[in-house]
Design an enzyme around this catalytic site. Structure first.
Site, mmCIF file in Angstrom:
data_model
loop_
_atom_site.group_PDB
_atom_site.id
_atom_site.type_symbol
_atom_site.label_atom_id
_atom_site.label_comp_id
_atom_site.label_asym_id
_atom_site.label_seq_id
_atom_site.Cartn_x
_atom_site.Cartn_y
_atom_site.Cartn_z
ATOM 1 N N HIS A 78 -34.519 26.474 -11.810
ATOM 2 C CA HIS A 78 -33.211 25.822 -12.015
ATOM 3 C C HIS A 78 -32.159 26.572 -11.201
ATOM 4 O O HIS A 78 -32.249 27.782 -11.013
ATOM 5 C CB HIS A 78 -32.854 25.840 -13.501
ATOM 6 C CG HIS A 78 -31.661 25.002 -13.833
ATOM 7 N ND1 HIS A 78 -30.369 25.444 -13.632
ATOM 8 C CD2 HIS A 78 -31.564 23.746 -14.344
ATOM 9 C CE1 HIS A 78 -29.528 24.502 -14.013
ATOM 10 N NE2 HIS A 78 -30.227 23.465 -14.445
ATOM 11 N N GLU A 151 -31.689 18.060 -8.411
ATOM 12 C CA GLU A 151 -30.388 18.300 -9.027
ATOM 13 C C GLU A 151 -29.425 18.877 -7.985
ATOM 14 O O GLU A 151 -29.430 20.089 -7.745
ATOM 15 C CB GLU A 151 -30.511 19.296 -10.177
ATOM 16 C CG GLU A 151 -31.145 18.753 -11.424
ATOM 17 C CD GLU A 151 -30.913 19.693 -12.596
ATOM 18 O OE1 GLU A 151 -30.257 19.286 -13.560
ATOM 19 O OE2 GLU A 151 -31.381 20.832 -12.539
ATOM 20 N N GLY A 157 -23.117 19.354 -14.341
ATOM 21 C CA GLY A 157 -22.058 19.612 -15.309
ATOM 22 C C GLY A 157 -20.654 19.397 -14.801
ATOM 23 O O GLY A 157 -19.690 19.766 -15.468
ATOM 24 N N SER A 193 -25.052 15.424 -13.962
ATOM 25 C CA SER A 193 -24.003 14.562 -14.528
ATOM 26 C C SER A 193 -24.510 13.160 -14.872
ATOM 27 O O SER A 193 -23.819 12.165 -14.687
ATOM 28 C CB SER A 193 -22.807 14.474 -13.574
ATOM 29 O OG SER A 193 -22.195 15.736 -13.423
ATOM 30 N N GLY A 214 -28.772 17.703 -18.617
ATOM 31 C CA GLY A 214 -28.450 19.097 -18.874
ATOM 32 C C GLY A 214 -27.454 19.307 -19.989
ATOM 33 O O GLY A 214 -27.762 19.130 -21.176
#
Length: 230
Positions: A78, A151, A157, A193, A214
């Site tokens: 990640h 991602e 986020g 998102s 997430g």
């Protein structure tokens, strides 16, 4: 690193009531993995694991320990692990191999920064991350499953989601890269998102198998609405 224990039972109670034909994987903090495994009907994953098999590595958790309690998936690489904890391509490759050698499907996270995106370096970055993560997997004795989660770092986020066409281009590229490997079964996810307003449009993307959600996943009411949307 969200949700205290007193909120976990409420989370489990509500997620268990959701009716869906879609496959759901829950990836909680280490502390709550056993609680979710014992009390939910869903497959459970780990947010991380050690690149070492066992030994004196205080605070680490191994692939064999996770497998022994029923963990079936683990995030690998990640962007927060890469950036905040300085995980190298070599470490991510080692973690991927630990997963595959001990009954865990790795969810390998790849993605570009905003500057890389603006400089049209996305596909080069994604290609490098994938090739390093699966380096040496052609020597596996049997076919293995991996999941690639695209991602874009600038979308995690932040509420900033790439255009659908941009996501589609990356997904197609990942598909082309992995299709060359005869001993790998793969699925491709998008994360960054994802919410109930955009999830349907995202899931319409060709060759995309699902999404990785997430920050918002810690909000059970919002997760339920997202699941019900699809």
């Amino acid at each position: 690193m969200n949700l205290n224990y007193d909120l976990v039972s409420e989370y489990i109670e509500k997620i268990n009531k959701v009716k869906t034909d879609n496959k759901i994987i829950i990836i909680p903090s280490y502390l709550y993995i056993s609680t979710f495994i014992k009390n939910t009907k869903y497959d459970i994953g780990s947010q991380n694991l050690s690149n070492e098999l066992n030994g004196a590595f205080t605070g680490e958790v191994s692939s064999t320990q996770l497998n022994s309690i029923g963990v079936k998936y683990s995030l690998v690489g990640h962007s927060e692990r890469r950036n905040l904890f300085h995980e190298t391509d070599e470490i991510i490759n080692e973690k991927t191999r630990q997963c595959l050698n001990h009954g865990i499907t790795p969810i390998i996270c790849v993605g570009e920064t905003l500057s890389e995106h603006n400089n049209d370096e996305t596909l080069v970055k994604i290609n490098n991350q994938i090739s390093h993560a699966i380096l040496g997997l052609d020597d596996l004795n049997e076919k293995k499953e991996i999941i690639i989660a695209y991602e874009p770092i600038y979308a995690i986020g932040t509420g900033k989601t790439p255009k659908v066409k941009e996501i589609e281009n990356v997904i197609n590229h990942i598909y082309e890269v992995l299709s060359k490997y005869d001993n790998i079964d793969f699925k491709i996810l998008y994360g960054g998102s994802v919410n109930r307003e955009n999830i349907k449009k995202i899931l319409e993307i060709n060759k995309l198998d699902g999404v990785l959600i997430g920050t918002i996943s810690s909000k059970i009411e919002e997760i339920i609405k997202i699941i019900e949307t699809v």
